[in-house]
Motif scaffolding. Structure first.
Motif, short mmCIF file in Angstrom:
data_model
loop_
_atom_site.label_atom_id
_atom_site.label_comp_id
_atom_site.label_asym_id
_atom_site.label_seq_id
_atom_site.Cartn_x
_atom_site.Cartn_y
_atom_site.Cartn_z
N TYR A 39 43.99 34.61 31.80
CA TYR A 39 42.83 35.48 31.64
C TYR A 39 41.59 34.98 32.36
CZ TYR A 39 45.58 37.46 27.75
OH TYR A 39 46.56 38.05 26.99
N GLY A 40 41.67 33.80 32.97
CA GLY A 40 40.51 33.23 33.66
C GLY A 40 40.26 33.86 35.01
N SER A 41 39.40 33.25 35.78
CA SER A 41 38.89 33.86 37.01
C SER A 41 39.96 34.06 38.08
CB SER A 41 37.76 33.00 37.59
OG SER A 41 38.23 31.69 37.87
N THR A 42 41.08 33.33 38.02
CA THR A 42 42.13 33.49 39.02
C THR A 42 43.38 34.14 38.45
OG1 THR A 42 42.99 31.26 38.58
CG2 THR A 42 41.31 31.47 40.31
N ARG A 263 40.27 39.03 40.19
CA ARG A 263 38.81 38.91 40.33
C ARG A 263 38.36 38.84 41.78
NH1 ARG A 263 37.88 36.69 35.23
NH2 ARG A 263 39.43 37.65 33.88
N SER A 264 39.32 38.61 42.69
CA SER A 264 39.00 38.60 44.12
C SER A 264 39.24 39.96 44.76
CB SER A 264 39.83 37.53 44.84
OG SER A 264 39.57 36.25 44.32
N ASP A 265 39.49 40.98 43.91
CA ASP A 265 39.77 42.34 44.35
C ASP A 265 41.05 42.42 45.18
OD1 ASP A 265 38.99 45.02 44.08
OD2 ASP A 265 38.20 45.06 46.12
N SER A 340 33.60 40.33 35.57
CA SER A 340 34.67 40.94 36.36
C SER A 340 34.07 41.53 37.62
CB SER A 340 35.37 42.04 35.56
OG SER A 340 34.44 42.99 35.10
N MET A 341 34.85 41.46 38.69
CA MET A 341 34.37 42.00 39.97
C MET A 341 34.33 43.52 39.92
SD MET A 341 35.91 41.53 43.81
CE MET A 341 35.05 40.01 44.08
N SER A 343 34.93 47.20 40.89
CA SER A 343 36.01 47.78 41.67
C SER A 343 35.81 49.28 41.79
CB SER A 343 37.36 47.49 41.00
OG SER A 343 38.41 48.15 41.69
N ALA A 344 36.00 49.78 43.00
CA ALA A 344 35.88 51.22 43.24
C ALA A 344 37.01 51.99 42.57
CB ALA A 344 35.87 51.50 44.73
N ARG A 345 37.99 51.27 42.05
CA ARG A 345 39.15 51.92 41.46
C ARG A 345 38.89 52.45 40.05
NH1 ARG A 345 40.62 47.54 44.41
NH2 ARG A 345 42.27 47.81 45.97
N VAL A 346 37.87 51.88 39.36
CA VAL A 346 37.60 52.29 37.98
C VAL A 346 36.10 52.52 37.80
CG1 VAL A 346 39.60 51.05 37.05
CG2 VAL A 346 37.40 49.89 37.22
N PRO A 347 35.72 53.38 36.84
CA PRO A 347 34.30 53.62 36.58
C PRO A 347 33.62 52.33 36.11
CG PRO A 347 35.66 55.30 35.52
CD PRO A 347 36.59 54.23 35.99
N PRO A 348 32.40 52.06 36.56
CA PRO A 348 31.70 50.83 36.17
C PRO A 348 31.51 50.73 34.66
CG PRO A 348 30.58 51.93 37.99
CD PRO A 348 31.62 52.89 37.50
N LEU A 349 31.80 49.56 34.12
CA LEU A 349 31.62 49.34 32.69
C LEU A 349 30.16 49.55 32.29
CD1 LEU A 349 32.54 48.36 29.89
CD2 LEU A 349 32.29 46.00 30.72
N GLY A 350 29.23 49.12 33.13
CA GLY A 350 27.82 49.22 32.80
C GLY A 350 27.31 50.63 32.63
N LYS A 351 28.02 51.62 33.16
CA LYS A 351 27.61 53.02 33.02
C LYS A 351 28.21 53.67 31.78
CE LYS A 351 26.72 53.95 37.92
NZ LYS A 351 25.28 54.12 37.71
N ARG A 352 29.12 52.94 31.11
CA ARG A 352 29.74 53.47 29.88
C ARG A 352 29.29 52.69 28.65
NH1 ARG A 352 34.90 52.06 30.51
NH2 ARG A 352 34.63 50.97 32.49
N TRP A 353 29.13 51.39 28.80
CA TRP A 353 28.58 50.55 27.72
C TRP A 353 27.07 50.61 27.86
CZ3 TRP A 353 27.61 44.75 28.25
CH2 TRP A 353 27.18 44.21 27.04
N ILE A 354 26.48 51.53 27.15
CA ILE A 354 25.07 51.88 27.36
C ILE A 354 24.14 50.81 26.84
CG2 ILE A 354 23.30 53.63 27.03
CD1 ILE A 354 25.74 54.49 28.69
N ASP A 355 24.40 50.30 25.64
CA ASP A 355 23.50 49.29 25.08
C ASP A 355 24.21 48.42 24.06
OD1 ASP A 355 21.95 52.05 23.41
OD2 ASP A 355 23.59 50.82 22.66
#
Length: 380
Positions: A39-42, A263-265, A340-341, A343-355
């Motif tokens: 589950y780490g960075s690699t 994480r390296s796309d 997490s890097m 990715s154009a493949r999925v909607p950005p988490l920051g636009k769904r996790w509002i606060d």
């Protein structure tokens, strides 16, 4: 999406069930190191578990029924085993989900709760009807499906709970402000578990049709996505001859199956060993651990043999919809999102996790709506 080239093979970290259950410090240290690798960075974002008592038999018992199930009379499936009121979150679902505005007929799903036929309290079911639907079973036509589905689903849930305990230990080692045993305590007695038995229909390989190029897409069987909940338990897969129901030793197309983005796309082809189940991280766990573990974009690529179907089971182990999504006190929103890097493949988490403090139910609603827009735009 354009035709994809050959992907690299991703290494799946595997642990023994006995190691998961051993609570001695020495074993915990070994297991935590394995979690770092998975589950780490690699890592691939997937941890496989071998030698779970009863797993191999339970997997065979359920998966061997999938072909028979999808060939039940279509009027029976549609009139007796669908639940429109839950938006098809219980029972049979075929062509109800959409890729943009187009019904998805590449797969059929049978949804069930392996823990209980009547999840939640009466208040829960009234307040969150989509999260707590009652089970529907093909008792008249295929009575053996219910015990087989419950057996495998409960096994997978048990593994997820054990992995949750180890994730807590792993995160606590990295962040002393993380609430001890948070994830394990959140899911150990949950009845908010959704099993999804998937049957991926053969893709048309007619050279005179555009679907020939569809077969070559990475996400031709199921599109790129992140799991949005807490933990997802996977039972691996099984390939069958769609016409006869014969079980195949392996897919005749070595490029078919599960793909992830690290994480390296980098796109990796991941193979869960046949005798293993596996656990993936959902976005809610990414939030609640402060980004110590992260969700990984993944998809399923179809088989180029137009007689071959794929069977799989995912169990989404979650919490009450009213649960608030909160980071450890010393974490920041940017730390969670940057774990997490993008990715154009999925909607950005920051636009769904509002606060901070957004409820799990509200997060799922925002995620569903954004994925619909995302797939609509991708289809244009």
């Amino acid at each position: 999406m354009a035709e994809e080239g050959a992907a690299q093979e991703g290494q799946v970290v595997t642990l023994d069930w006995n190691e998961l259950c051993d609570t001695t410090a020495a074993v915990n240290d070994k297991v935590v190191a394995a979690l770092e690798e998975a589950y780490g960075s690699t890592g691939t974002g997937i941890l496989a578990v071998r030698n779970v008592p009863g797993f191999v038999k339970a997997k065979h018992d359920l998966f061997s029924l999938a072909h028979k199930f999808v060939f039940l009379p279509s009027d029976y499936l549609e009139t007796k085993l669908t639940d429109k009121e839950s938006l098809y979150n219980s029972g049979w679902s075929f062509g109800k989900e959409k890729l943009g505005d187009t019904p998805d007929t590449s797969k059929g799903s049978f949804y069930f709760n392996p823990i209980t036929d009547t999840p939640g309290t009466l208040d829960d079911r009234q307040q969150y009807p989509l999260s707590y639907p009652k089970n529907i079973w093909p008792t008249e036509k295929l009575p053996e499906l219910e015990p087989a589905a419950k057996e495998l689903g409960c096994l997978l849930t048990r593994v997820a709970v054990h992995v949750g305990r180890l994730i807590d230990i792993y995160v606590k080692k990295h962040n002393d402000e993380y609430a001890e045993a948070f994830l394990h305590d959140s899911i150990k007695n949950t009845d908010k578990v959704k099993g999804r038995l998937l049957y991926y229909f053969p893709l048309d390989n007619d050279v005179d049709d555009d679907s020939c190029s569809q077969v070559k897409k990475e996400d031709s069987w199921i599109g790129w996505h992140n799991d949005s909940g807490y933990l997802t338990a996977l039972a691996g897969d099984l390939y069958v001859n769609h016409e006869t129901g014969q079980i195949l030793e392996q897919s005749p197309d070595p490029s078919s199956g599960l793909y992830v983005v690290n994480r390296s796309d980098c796109v990796l082809h991941v193979r869960i060993p046949d005798d293993c189940c596996a656990i993936q991280i959902g976005e809610c766990t990414q939030i609640c651990t402060g980004g110590a573990v992260t969700a990984t974009p993944h998809c399923v690529r179809g088989c180029s043999d137009s007689t071959v179907a794929r069977v799989s089971l995912a169990c989404f182990v979650d919490v009450k919809p009213s649960t608030k999504l909160s980071m450890p006190s010393n974490c920041t929103r940017d730390k969670v999102l940057n774990a997490s890097m993008p990715s154009a493949r999925v909607p950005p988490l920051g636009k769904r996790w509002i606060d901070e403090g957004m409820t799990f139910g509200d997060f799922l609603k925002a995620t569903f709506e954004m994925y619909y827009k995302w797939t609509t735009q991708a289809a244009e």
